[in-house]
Motif scaffolding. Structure first.
Motif, PDB file in Angstrom:
ATOM      1  N   LEU A  42     -22.085  -0.808  71.858  1.00 12.47           N
ATOM      2  CA  LEU A  42     -22.493  -0.272  70.562  1.00 12.47           C
ATOM      3  C   LEU A  42     -21.310   0.162  69.707  1.00 12.47           C
ATOM      4  N   GLU A  43     -20.095   0.124  70.262  1.00 13.18           N
ATOM      5  CA  GLU A  43     -18.928   0.561  69.511  1.00 13.18           C
ATOM      6  C   GLU A  43     -18.675  -0.325  68.293  1.00 13.18           C
ATOM      7  N   THR A  44     -19.143  -1.571  68.332  1.00 15.13           N
ATOM      8  CA  THR A  44     -18.954  -2.489  67.212  1.00 15.13           C
ATOM      9  C   THR A  44     -20.220  -2.634  66.363  1.00 15.13           C
ATOM     10  N   VAL A  45     -21.231  -1.791  66.629  1.00 16.90           N
ATOM     11  CA  VAL A  45     -22.493  -1.853  65.898  1.00 16.90           C
ATOM     12  C   VAL A  45     -22.632  -0.596  65.047  1.00 16.90           C
ATOM     13  N   ASP A  46     -22.934  -0.771  63.773  1.00 13.92           N
ATOM     14  CA  ASP A  46     -23.169   0.370  62.888  1.00 13.92           C
ATOM     15  C   ASP A  46     -24.591   0.873  63.128  1.00 13.92           C
ATOM     16  N   VAL A  47     -24.725   1.807  64.060  1.00 12.23           N
ATOM     17  CA  VAL A  47     -26.055   2.297  64.422  1.00 12.23           C
ATOM     18  C   VAL A  47     -26.675   3.160  63.333  1.00 12.23           C
ATOM     19  N   SER A  48     -25.888   3.537  62.314  1.00 12.50           N
ATOM     20  CA  SER A  48     -26.433   4.315  61.209  1.00 12.50           C
ATOM     21  C   SER A  48     -27.224   3.446  60.238  1.00 12.50           C
ATOM     22  N   SER A  49     -27.070   2.127  60.348  1.00 12.33           N
ATOM     23  CA  SER A  49     -27.782   1.191  59.480  1.00 12.33           C
ATOM     24  C   SER A  49     -28.981   0.623  60.223  1.00 12.33           C
ATOM     25  N   ASP A  51     -30.797  -1.812  59.353  1.00  7.06           N
ATOM     26  CA  ASP A  51     -30.737  -3.276  59.304  1.00  7.06           C
ATOM     27  C   ASP A  51     -29.788  -3.819  60.361  1.00  7.06           C
ATOM     28  N   THR A  52     -28.596  -3.229  60.445  1.00  3.35           N
ATOM     29  CA  THR A  52     -27.613  -3.701  61.427  1.00  3.35           C
ATOM     30  C   THR A  52     -28.084  -3.444  62.851  1.00  3.35           C
ATOM     31  N   LEU A  53     -28.614  -2.258  63.102  1.00  2.00           N
ATOM     32  CA  LEU A  53     -29.117  -1.947  64.437  1.00  2.00           C
ATOM     33  C   LEU A  53     -30.285  -2.857  64.792  1.00  2.00           C
ATOM     34  N   GLY A  54     -31.153  -3.124  63.817  1.00  6.59           N
ATOM     35  CA  GLY A  54     -32.288  -4.009  64.064  1.00  6.59           C
ATOM     36  C   GLY A  54     -31.850  -5.414  64.444  1.00  6.59           C
ATOM     37  N   GLU A  75     -31.975   9.858  77.047  1.00  3.84           N
ATOM     38  CA  GLU A  75     -30.749   9.176  76.649  1.00  3.84           C
ATOM     39  C   GLU A  75     -30.038   9.974  75.566  1.00  3.84           C
ATOM     40  N   LYS A  76     -28.753  10.248  75.751  1.00  2.00           N
ATOM     41  CA  LYS A  76     -27.948  10.912  74.725  1.00  2.00           C
ATOM     42  C   LYS A  76     -27.460   9.849  73.755  1.00  2.00           C
ATOM     43  N   ARG A  77     -27.830  10.013  72.478  1.00  2.00           N
ATOM     44  CA  ARG A  77     -27.594   8.971  71.497  1.00  2.00           C
ATOM     45  C   ARG A  77     -26.722   9.458  70.340  1.00  2.00           C
ATOM     46  N   GLY A  78     -25.963   8.521  69.774  1.00  2.00           N
ATOM     47  CA  GLY A  78     -25.168   8.809  68.588  1.00  2.00           C
ATOM     48  C   GLY A  78     -25.894   8.491  67.302  1.00  2.00           C
ATOM     49  N   ILE A  79     -27.045   7.835  67.385  1.00  2.00           N
ATOM     50  CA  ILE A  79     -27.765   7.388  66.201  1.00  2.00           C
ATOM     51  C   ILE A  79     -28.216   8.553  65.323  1.00  2.00           C
ATOM     52  N   TYR A  80     -28.367   9.734  65.914  1.00  2.84           N
ATOM     53  CA  TYR A  80     -28.876  10.871  65.145  1.00  2.84           C
ATOM     54  C   TYR A  80     -27.789  11.572  64.334  1.00  2.84           C
ATOM     55  N   ASN A  81     -26.543  11.186  64.541  1.00  2.00           N
ATOM     56  CA  ASN A  81     -25.442  11.826  63.820  1.00  2.00           C
ATOM     57  C   ASN A  81     -25.535  11.600  62.312  1.00  2.00           C
ATOM     58  N   ARG A  82     -26.244  10.556  61.894  1.00  2.10           N
ATOM     59  CA  ARG A  82     -26.330  10.212  60.472  1.00  2.10           C
ATOM     60  C   ARG A  82     -27.244  11.162  59.700  1.00  2.10           C
ATOM     61  N   SER A  83     -28.059  11.940  60.402  1.00  2.00           N
ATOM     62  CA  SER A  83     -29.071  12.758  59.748  1.00  2.00           C
ATOM     63  C   SER A  83     -28.795  14.248  59.903  1.00  2.00           C
ATOM     64  N   GLU A  84     -28.792  14.983  58.786  1.00  2.00           N
ATOM     65  CA  GLU A  84     -28.622  16.421  58.849  1.00  2.00           C
ATOM     66  C   GLU A  84     -29.803  17.102  59.541  1.00  2.00           C
ATOM     67  N   ASP A 184     -36.458   5.336  58.669  1.00  2.00           N
ATOM     68  CA  ASP A 184     -35.299   4.452  58.527  1.00  2.00           C
ATOM     69  C   ASP A 184     -34.723   4.044  59.885  1.00  2.00           C
ATOM     70  N   TYR A 185     -35.593   3.454  60.692  1.00  2.00           N
ATOM     71  CA  TYR A 185     -35.203   2.844  61.964  1.00  2.00           C
ATOM     72  C   TYR A 185     -35.703   1.408  62.011  1.00  2.00           C
ATOM     73  N   PRO A 186     -35.107   0.562  62.846  1.00  2.81           N
ATOM     74  CA  PRO A 186     -35.750  -0.718  63.122  1.00  2.81           C
ATOM     75  C   PRO A 186     -37.140  -0.445  63.695  1.00  2.81           C
ATOM     76  N   PRO A 187     -38.112  -1.315  63.438  1.00  5.94           N
ATOM     77  CA  PRO A 187     -39.480  -1.048  63.909  1.00  5.94           C
ATOM     78  C   PRO A 187     -39.538  -0.818  65.420  1.00  5.94           C
ATOM     79  N   HIS A 188     -40.193   0.257  65.790  1.00  9.44           N
ATOM     80  CA  HIS A 188     -40.384   0.553  67.213  1.00  9.44           C
ATOM     81  C   HIS A 188     -41.406   1.672  67.345  1.00  9.44           C
TER      82      HIS A 188
END
Length: 229
Positions: A42-49, A51-54, A75-84, A184-188
Motif C-alpha cells: 500500500l506504500e505506492t497506493v494513495d489510500v486517501s483517494s 478512486d485510487t484505492l478502488g 486491522e490498524k489502518r492508515g486510511i482514516y488519517n485523511r479525516s478529521e 467516500d470509500y470504494p463500495p463495500h
C-alpha cells in the motif's frame, strides 16, 4: 452473558452457513485483503483517494480470480488519517483500529439478513469518512439480544424502512452505496457485531483507539464467527 459465552453462541450460529452477500457466491470466490499500515504494497497506493484505492482493490480481486475481497477486523489502518473525524495527534487516542469486517464488491450489490432480526435504528452518517447510510438490526437468539450493523449503504436502503420492521434470515435488507454517498470509500459493506448498543442509535463506532480497544474487542467480536469466510 459472559464475553466467552457470547463468542461461543456466535460460533455455534456460524455453523449454519450464514451470509450477507449472495449465498451463491462460493467461499472460494472471496479473497482476503490486507489494508493495514504494515502492508508494504500500500506504500505506492494513495489510500486517501476512493478512486485510487478502488482501482487497487478491484485489480487485487481480478488478479486472484475472485468476486469479493474481505477482511479488516482489528486491522490498524492508515486510511482514516485523511479525516478529521478520526484523526488525532495522540497515538493512544487516535481512532484507527477497524472493528468490523469489510466486504468489497460493487455498488448496488444486495445485502441480506444473516439471521432473523428487526430494525433497531438507521441513519445517514454524513461525516467525511463515516458510514454514510447505516442500518442496525436487533437479534434475539436463545434469549440473548445482540445487534448487527451494516454501513456504507445506498441512500435508498434507508428511505422505506421503519423501526421494528422485521426481516427473516436471508431477506434482502439493503444495497451498497457508491463513494459519493458512503463516506467516500470504494463500495463495500462494513459488517459489525455489537453486544451492547448502549445509547447509540443509527450509528456505533466502527473504528477504535488503542486506549479503548479492550472494551470494543469484548463488545464487538469478530464478525467472521458468523460468516466463516
Amino acid at each position: 452473558m459472559s464475553p466467552t459465552s457470547f463468542t461461543q453462541l456466535l460460533s455455534d450460529l456460524g455453523k449454519q452457513s450464514l451470509f450477507v452477500l449472495d449465498r451463491n457466491i462460493s467461499t472460494s470466490d472471496y479473497v482476503h485483503l490486507d489494508l493495514s499500515v504494515t502492508n508494504e504494497q500500500l506504500e505506492t497506493v494513495d489510500v486517501s483517494s476512493s478512486d485510487t484505492l478502488g482501482k487497487h482493490i478491484n485489480r487485487y480481486i481480478a488478479i486472484n480470480n475472485c468476486k469479493v475481497a474481505f477482511g479488516g477486523y482489528l486491522e490498524k489502518r492508515g486510511i482514516y488519517n485523511r479525516s478529521e473525524y478520526f484523526n488525532d495527534q495522540n497515538p493512544a487516542t487516535e481512532r484507527n483500529i477497524h472493528l468490523g469486517l469489510d466486504l468489497w464488491i460493487e455498488a448496488e450489490t444486495p445485502i441480506y439478513a444473516p439471521l432473523d432480526g428487526e430494525v433497531h435504528s438507521f441513519q445517514n452518517n454524513t461525516n467525511f469518512g463515516d458510514y454514510g447510510p447505516t442500518l442496525i438490526l436487533k437479534h434475539t437468539i436463545q434469549n440473548v439480544e445482540f445487534y448487527t450493523l451494516y454501513g456504507h449503504l445506498s441512500v435508498a436502503s434507508i428511505e422505506n424502512i421503519h423501526l421494528g420492521q422485521r426481516f427473516e434470515k436471508g431477506a434482502e435488507i439493503a444495497r451498497l452505496g457508491a463513494a459519493n454517498v458512503n463516506g467516500d470509500y470504494p463500495p463495500h459493506l462494513h459488517f459489525q457485531i455489537i453486544k451492547d448498543m448502549r445509547d447509540f442509535s443509527g450509528d456505533y463506532p466502527g473504528v477504535s483507539s488503542q486506549n479503548d480497544l479492550d472494551f470494543y474487542k469484548q463488545n464487538c467480536p469478530d464478525p467472521n464467527l458468523l460468516l466463516r469466510l
